[in-house]
Design an enzyme around this catalytic site. Structure first.
Site, PDB file in Angstrom:
ATOM      1  N   GLY A 132       6.221   1.243  -1.328  1.00 10.84           N
ATOM      2  CA  GLY A 132       6.818   2.051  -2.362  1.00 10.84           C
ATOM      3  C   GLY A 132       5.563   2.426  -2.951  1.00 10.84           C
ATOM      4  O   GLY A 132       4.315   2.171  -2.550  1.00 10.84           O
ATOM      5  N   CYS A 133       5.328   3.568  -3.918  1.00 11.84           N
ATOM      6  CA  CYS A 133       4.303   4.182  -4.325  1.00 11.84           C
ATOM      7  C   CYS A 133       3.430   3.235  -5.252  1.00 11.84           C
ATOM      8  O   CYS A 133       2.300   3.248  -4.831  1.00 11.84           O
ATOM      9  CB  CYS A 133       4.695   5.493  -5.242  1.00 11.84           C
ATOM     10  SG  CYS A 133       5.760   4.987  -6.256  1.00 11.84           S
TER      11      CYS A 133
END
Length: 323
Positions: A132-133
């Site tokens: 995930g970012c």
């Protein structure tokens, strides 16, 4: 070496558009198809308008099985459904950009795709769960400390993301009129990326049991994540700097700066920048990434490069606009 034949599932969204921006110019890639039910038969550039003049590719409603690698750019939960409904050849590698396979309780064989943590495993992997970012930005800020078992206090994190982090589907909080000149908190204390952050820190520091307090914010800008983590440590600032420099010495995209950093230094690149500051026993670690490149599609290409024996920076030497 023959070019890597790739297909993209879910080709109309932000991550797919960013992936195409990189792959069209990647010297070792041939894009076989870009699948989209909603945009089938349309020119890619009618949706991803920044690619006008760069490609004559079209969206396809059909799937091709004759690819070396499949990128899944689907919504969370949709990748599991897609793989359950479609037969993928055993020789086809998969990189999934959703959260469906990031945690180790998945019953499918996916390797967590953070090169700064799992490079050797990625090189041997058949399937990759792209991080995930927020998780990428936060883990890069903490991994060197975890490696030395120096995460000994609660960790407090505030991080702000651009509007592209919410995806392309419209919602009240993604409209430009709402975002402009605005700032807000969402999913305080319970963001879904906490699970993978805790999992990764536990890989390096097996006794890790500290509480992570994470407050995500929506920023009034399109791209990027700016994260500030604070914790306590008895290590001197010089020790910390040396520790971080040593950890990331062999990683081409993560850099430790002696100067204060800002978001424009990383937007449109696959870079992650870190900055350390100490006051007494309080340590601040600032990290900055582009949520669509190092936080999503750029990291996916970095993983592809590793899986197919290429230099991991191939096709990713991108420059920030800076102003």
């Amino acid at each position: 070496m023959n070019k890597i034949k790739v297909g993209i599932i879910g080709g109309a969204g932000y991550t797919a558009g960013e992936l195409l921006r990189i792959l069209i110019f990647h010297p070792e890639v041939e894009i076989v198809f870009i699948h989209s039910k909603s945009q089938a038969s349309k020119d890619i550039a009618t949706v991803h308008t920044d690619l006008f003049g760069d490609t004559d590719l079209k969206f396809s409603a059909a799937l091709s099985t004759s690819v070396d690698l499949l990128f899944l750019c689907l919504g969370h939960g949709d990748s599991k459904v897609f793989l359950s409904e479609n037969a993928i050849e055993s020789t086809t590698k998969i990189i999934d950009l959703s959260q469906d396979f990031r945690c180790s309780n998945s019953n499918l064989n996916f390797v967590y795709g953070l090169p700064e943590l799992c490079r050797k495993e990625i090189q041997q992997a058949q399937n990759i769960a792209n991080p995930g970012c927020f998780a990428t930005a936060i883990q890069l800020a903490l991994l060197p400390l975890a490696k030395e078992s120096e995460l000994k206090s609660p960790i407090h994190i505030g991080a702000t993301t651009g509007s592209t982090g919410a995806g392309q589907a419209l919602s009240a909080t993604s409209h430009n009129s709402w975002r402009t000149n605005n700032l807000s908190v969402y999913k305080a204390f319970e963001h879904q990326h906490l699970a993978e952050i805790n999992q990764s820190l536990g890989v390096l520091q097996t006794n890790f049991d500290q509480q992570i307090t994470f407050i995500p914010q929506r920023g009034a800008f399109a791209r990027g994540i700016f994260s500030i983590a604070t914790l306590k440590t008895t290590l001197a600032e010089k020790q910390l700097s040396d520790l971080y420099q040593a950890y990331y010495e062999s990683h081409p995209f993560t850099h430790v700066s002696e100067q204060e950093i800002d978001l424009k230094q990383v937007v449109n690149t696959n870079k992650a920048l870190l900055y350390l500051k100490k006051s007494g026993e309080d340590l601040m670690v600032v990290s900055a990434i582009d949520n669509l490149t190092k936080g999503a599609s750029g990291q996916a290409v970095q993983n592809m490069n590793l899986m197919f024996g290429l230099d991991e920076s191939t096709g990713l030497k991108l420059k920030a606009a800076a102003f």
